[in-house]
Design an enzyme around this catalytic site. Structure first.
Site, PDB file in Angstrom:
ATOM      1  N   GLY A 210      34.684  41.107  34.151  1.00  6.88           N
ATOM      2  CA  GLY A 210      35.978  40.522  34.521  1.00  6.88           C
ATOM      3  C   GLY A 210      36.874  41.543  35.175  1.00  6.88           C
ATOM      4  N   ASN A 211      38.137  41.209  35.318  1.00  7.40           N
ATOM      5  CA  ASN A 211      39.101  42.185  35.849  1.00  7.40           C
ATOM      6  C   ASN A 211      40.449  41.995  35.168  1.00  7.40           C
ATOM      7  OD1 ASN A 211      40.778  40.311  37.544  1.00  7.40           O
ATOM      8  ND2 ASN A 211      38.780  39.993  38.519  1.00  7.40           N
ATOM      9  N   ARG A 212      41.403  42.834  35.521  1.00 12.37           N
ATOM     10  CA  ARG A 212      42.660  42.886  34.783  1.00 12.37           C
ATOM     11  C   ARG A 212      43.716  41.903  35.276  1.00 12.37           C
ATOM     12  NH1 ARG A 212      42.959  47.693  31.773  1.00 12.37           N
ATOM     13  NH2 ARG A 212      41.377  49.191  32.375  1.00 12.37           N
TER      14      ARG A 212
END
Ligand SMILES: Cc1cc2nc3c(=O)[nH]c(=O)nc-3n(C[C@H](O)[C@H](O)[C@H](O)COP(=O)(O)O)c2cc1C
Length: 413
Positions: A210-212
């Site tokens: 995923g990412n932030r």
């Protein structure tokens, strides 16, 4: 000298969601607005006159025959800075669309020259009925903001589109519309698509890459576009925020799901703004069961493959006159990378911002440079994500204005 309080008429019609308007009223009065509540006669069956009078600190009447010496059926609309109807029943929308003036609220709607917002709430069948949809289209054509109802639990056990959005979100719409005034509905009649959040690429049933991205910037874009009168489709990936009032929110998980939803919605859109952080890569193979830790053995490497490039695809398939906006989240050589991405993707505008662990992601503020394919460059100093959203819509609206409406209406993808 203190500036006068903005005057808001809060219209309430006879839907079960009338109780939610009490919370909206509270938020408006507590944030310094002068609110007069105008319920319909039937609305008082759901929430009584004493509640509205006590919460607003003003007398309340549904009809034109009270306090006639002050001519309230004309005065209220003329003096208002905003008329906000929540909930708006199917019946009220019909009466407003046809210009009836059979009670105080409909008289007020005819005399108001300020921004008018309707927040409809009703059963899905009533909302989707061609008569209601035609009334909504008429009201929008005349410049009113009609907030798309939310999807979810309705009066009974049934669910679907027709629910009154969260009062906190309705308050945000009221705040935005008031802040921009009568000139603020420049996206009325437009359909815009906004993507938000960060995609997740599954490794196995438990883990993902995923990412932030928090979705705050995309949600600010959706909220501000709705307040400027647009019909908004918000394609949202893994965001833990309340649905913005007025946006039709489509939840997705992975980049592939986002691509499908965005491309489908873009088919009828005047503008597409890709604020989501879409994973560039995904695991080559999905493991159907959880990868186990084996004592004494190193884990197998995860091979990655490229995801579809949604922004580049949008640049290729765009309808004639459609404005496509990308976001570039860069950690180094921010501007040079942004210029190169703009040229590569074929979009009209690229919002370039610097990201990092404590920069931008999850924060309420942002700073950016918006690069235009026409060579323009707009610096947006650090400020609320909503302020950046407004600048993006200003730039989109200016580009849409240059497109003749016959081209926009045309088929052509
Ligand atoms: C329990 C109940 C709930 C209702 N909820 C809604 C609703 O959510 N939306 C709607 O459009 N009509 C709803 N109605 C129907 C309206 O109350 C009815 O059309 C009424 O005449 C509307 O009056 P008004 O538009 O003058 O407020 C409901 C009626 C009842 C009895």
């Amino acid at each position: 000298m203190t500036s006068p309080k903005p005057r808001v008429v809060l219209g309430v019609s006879a839907g079960i969601a009338a109780y939610k308007a009490c919370e909206l009223l509270r938020r408006l009065t507590e944030s310094g607005h002068d609110v007069t509540v105008v319920p319909t006669a039937d609305a008082l069956r759901f929430v009584g006159e004493p509640t509205w009078a006590a919460l607003s600190g003003k007398p309340v009447s549904p009809q034109v025959w009270d306090g006639v010496a002050e001519v309230p059926h004309v005065r209220l609309g003329q003096q208002a800075d905003l008329v906000f109807v929540a909930p708006a029943t199917a019946d009220l929308l019909a009466r407003a669309a046809h210009g009836l003036a059979d009670d105080l609220l409909t008289n007020t709607l005819l005399t108001a020259r300020c921004p008018v917002v309707f927040a409809p709430a009703m059963h899905t069948e009533m909302w989707q009925h061609p008569a209601t949809q035609a009334n909504v289209a008429t009201l929008r054509e005349r410049g009113a903001v009609v907030v798309e109802p939310a999807s979810g639990r309705l009066t009974g056990k049934d669910t679907g589109p027709g629910r009154l959005p969260d009062p906190a979100e309705l308050f945000e719409v009221a705040r935005h519309v008031l802040a921009r005034g009568a000139a603020g509905r420049d996206l009325a009649g437009r359909h815009v698509v906004v993507s938000a959040g960060g995609t997740r690429e599954a490794i196995d049933p438990v883990r993902f890459i995923g990412n932030r991205s928090s979705g705050l910037q995309g949600y600010a874009l959706a909220r501000t576009a709705a307040a400027r009168g647009a019909r908004v489709t918000l394609v949202s990936a893994n965001v833990a925020l309340p649905d913005p009032a007025g946006a039709e929110t489509v939840a997705v998980g992975s980049a592939e799901e986002m691509r499908k939803a965005v491309v489908e919605a873009a088919g009828s859109a005047d503008a597409v703004v890709m604020a989501a952080a879409v994973a560039d890569f995904r695991p080559a193979g999905y493991r159907g069961s959880k990868i186990k830790k084996t004592e004494g053995a190193e884990p197998e490497p995860i091979r990655l493959v490229k995801n579809p490039d949604i922004l580049a695809e949008l640049g290729r398939i765009r309808r004639q006159g459609q404005v496509v906006v990308g976001f570039a989240a860069e950690t180094d050589d921010v501007l040079a990378n942004g210029q190169a991405k703009l040229a590569r993707k074929g979009c009209d505008l690229l919002v370039v911002n610097q990201v990092g662990e404590n920069l931008t992601f999850g924060r309420p503020d942002n700073a950016a440079v918006v690069l235009g394919a026409d060579g323009s460059r707009t610096e947006v100093p650090r400020g609320a994500k909503e302020a950046l959203a407004e600048v993006v819509w200003d730039l989109v609206a200016a580009r849409l204005e240059r497109t003749p409406s016959d081209v926009r209406q045309g088929e052509g993808r």
